[in-house]
Design an enzyme around this catalytic site. Sequence first.
Site, PDB file in Angstrom:
ATOM      1  CE  LYS A 159      40.539  36.779  40.707  1.00 31.67           C
ATOM      2  NZ  LYS A 159      41.326  37.002  39.504  1.00 31.67           N
ATOM      3  CE  LYS A 217      44.895  38.388  30.653  1.00 31.85           C
ATOM      4  NZ  LYS A 217      44.870  39.626  30.967  1.00 31.85           N
ATOM      5  CD  GLU A 254      34.905  32.997  41.725  1.00 33.13           C
ATOM      6  OE1 GLU A 254      35.946  32.882  41.182  1.00 33.13           O
ATOM      7  OE2 GLU A 254      34.912  33.924  42.550  1.00 33.13           O
ATOM      8  N   GLY A 298      40.935  41.309  31.275  1.00 32.77           N
ATOM      9  CA  GLY A 298      39.701  40.634  31.304  1.00 32.77           C
ATOM     10  C   GLY A 298      38.298  41.567  30.885  1.00 32.77           C
ATOM     11  NE  ARG A 299      39.157  46.937  34.369  1.00 31.98           N
ATOM     12  CZ  ARG A 299      40.202  46.400  35.003  1.00 31.98           C
ATOM     13  NH1 ARG A 299      40.186  45.309  35.317  1.00 31.98           N
ATOM     14  NH2 ARG A 299      41.135  47.128  35.308  1.00 31.98           N
ATOM     15  CD  GLU A 353      37.567  43.984  37.783  1.00 34.00           C
ATOM     16  OE1 GLU A 353      37.508  43.221  38.391  1.00 34.00           O
ATOM     17  OE2 GLU A 353      37.852  43.489  36.516  1.00 34.00           O
ATOM     18  CG  HIS A 393       7.090  52.083  36.371  1.00 37.29           C
ATOM     19  ND1 HIS A 393       5.730  52.783  36.604  1.00 37.29           N
ATOM     20  CD2 HIS A 393       7.147  52.156  34.920  1.00 37.29           C
ATOM     21  CE1 HIS A 393       5.320  53.303  35.584  1.00 37.29           C
ATOM     22  NE2 HIS A 393       6.236  53.152  34.469  1.00 37.29           N
TER      23      HIS A 393
HETATM   24  O1  F6P Z   1      37.236  40.032  38.708  1.00 40.00           O
HETATM   25  C1  F6P Z   1      38.508  40.096  38.741  1.00 40.00           C
HETATM   26  C2  F6P Z   1      39.105  39.600  37.392  1.00 40.00           C
HETATM   27  O2  F6P Z   1      40.510  39.265  37.310  1.00 40.00           O
HETATM   28  C3  F6P Z   1      38.459  40.422  36.231  1.00 40.00           C
HETATM   29  O3  F6P Z   1      39.397  41.378  35.752  1.00 40.00           O
HETATM   30  C4  F6P Z   1      38.527  38.889  35.122  1.00 40.00           C
HETATM   31  O4  F6P Z   1      37.647  39.489  34.036  1.00 40.00           O
HETATM   32  C5  F6P Z   1      37.937  37.838  35.812  1.00 40.00           C
HETATM   33  O5  F6P Z   1      38.600  38.064  37.195  1.00 40.00           O
HETATM   34  C6  F6P Z   1      38.106  36.618  35.282  1.00 40.00           C
HETATM   35  O6  F6P Z   1      39.373  36.268  35.368  1.00 40.00           O
HETATM   36  P1  F6P Z   1      39.902  34.853  34.313  1.00 40.00           P
HETATM   37  O7  F6P Z   1      39.242  35.205  32.947  1.00 40.00           O
HETATM   38  O8  F6P Z   1      41.344  34.869  34.598  1.00 40.00           O
HETATM   39  O9  F6P Z   1      39.164  33.699  34.896  1.00 40.00           O
END
Ligand code: F6P
Length: 547
Positions: free
Chosen positions: A512, A207, A213, A267-268, A353, A384
């Site tokens: 972050k 987003k 990452e 995001g979630r 979250e 198990h």
């Molecule tokens: O984990 C934190 C977060 O901000 C989530 O809410 C989100 O889903 C994820 O990082 C990835 O963010 P982006 O879609 O901006 O890369």
Amino acid sequence: MKTNITELPEWQALTAHHQQIATTHMQDWFDADPERFARMSLHFNDIFLDYSKNRITSETLPLLIRLASAAGLRGKIEELFTGKAVNFTEGRAALHTALRDPSATPLLQHGQDIKPAINHALQQINAFIRKVHSGEWRGSTGKPVRDIINIGIGGSHLGPLLGVNALSDYATLNLRCHFISNIDTMHVSEVLKQIDPEASLFIISSKSFTTLETTTNANTLKAWLQAQIPGKNINIHFAAVTAAAAKATAFGVPVAQIFPVWDWVGGRYSIWSSIGLPLALLIGEENFQEFLRGAHAMDEHFRHTDFEFNMPVIMALLGIWYINFFGANNHAIVPYSHQLTHLRTYLQQADMESNGKNISRDGTLLPYATGPIIWGEQGCNAQHAFHQLLHQGQHFIPVDFILVAQGQQNFAQHHDILVASGLSQAQALLYGKSYDAALAELIAAGADKTAAEILARHKSIPGNKPSNLLFVNSITPRSLGALLALYEHKIFVQGAIWNINSFDQWGVELGKQLLPRILADVTGAAELEPHDSSTRGLINHYKKVKA
Ligand code: F6P
């Protein structure tokens, strides 16, 4: 409403009720009331919820519903659906429900109807699906798509991962979906071994398009792909899902392959948006629509059904009952379904979250617990591994069992065993085994009485452990959509009652913020930032060993 909900008379009534029933064994209630299952179960479309194996009497739910009403739940639900800035620390709405609402009823954000944009994005996704499925889309050397690689993390990873695994039977084309989320190159290399570069489509799903990452992986993969296909313009192999289209264009993604997501989609909660692209490509246009329809049906149920018969509300209230009155700090998710392998991790983000918060709406520190630790594993594997602790451990652990009625028919007996296993675990948690029963078994097997009396203590199981059992007819796009929306709304209800913001994540943002500073010290010659002795010691240790 009062900031401190523990001061509400409705809360105090629940405290008193808890004292009255806390030590009663559920078995007594089942024995006394043959109708308990009938009274405490609920059907909505493809999902059946049995909540009778909970530590509740016929008084409990009405008392919890009174708390929900006192917390203004009905109004808060309307705020969610109508686009109020429920994410009040970021001044944003959370309109995931609009993404699956097929009606043309206008929904305004900043004075503009968002429905046409949602529709347009869906049309763009559908056109792209058609292009890929028909073979019209070709890579830089002329090959059609074979491998789809999603590059994203958190909400830009877990939803598509869950969906693709759950609905692989609905794949309309022989596409292989891969996921690169972690920055660990072991993860990246593992995926790269499996793909045909010339038939690959990388979806950069972010987003923000700034998540370290994801951007690092995207850059690495672009360089890797160029080395695999030298001399060709490889940009066609990239698509992006982002709210930052300019950044995706700068990366080189062709404009026609940039799919939008908006600031009012958390995001979630984003699987319903273009973030669902890998899933949509795999299962096709109509199945993806079904997924949205299933979620929308759950939205309608949630929005319009009395709390007493409202599945997400009931599940949320039971969770509050355990967290705030029984002191539970966790909740186990145990799906007896390989298709739902990734449900637990998906719900970990969705729930933890969202509701891992300690500050109320007006900025005061909460005097009560909020979101639980979500954990679990698929059954029977869970049995198990950790079920021993469920049966005889000392922690209070409510469990959601999720069973699927229609499994694969080719190995029918497997499925019966799977379902029977889930049912028997739920029953074992309910009844346990009394000391007398354990002793009688040992004596009947010829054990010495004195030894049996000691051993029977080890073999007695307290029971009275609460669980919900969700029976899903079968895992289809529609039922999966409904199941995920069910949990989304459960989480929302809890956050609404706890009076917190379920849609921000400042704790994650702190990580972050710190990363670039630590990274500079990890890679640089001298320490730029003053650190605590532990962090400094570890940075130095790493540099020494690495060298
Ligand atoms: O984990 C934190 C977060 O901000 C989530 O809410 C989100 O889903 C994820 O990082 C990835 O963010 P982006 O879609 O901006 O890369």
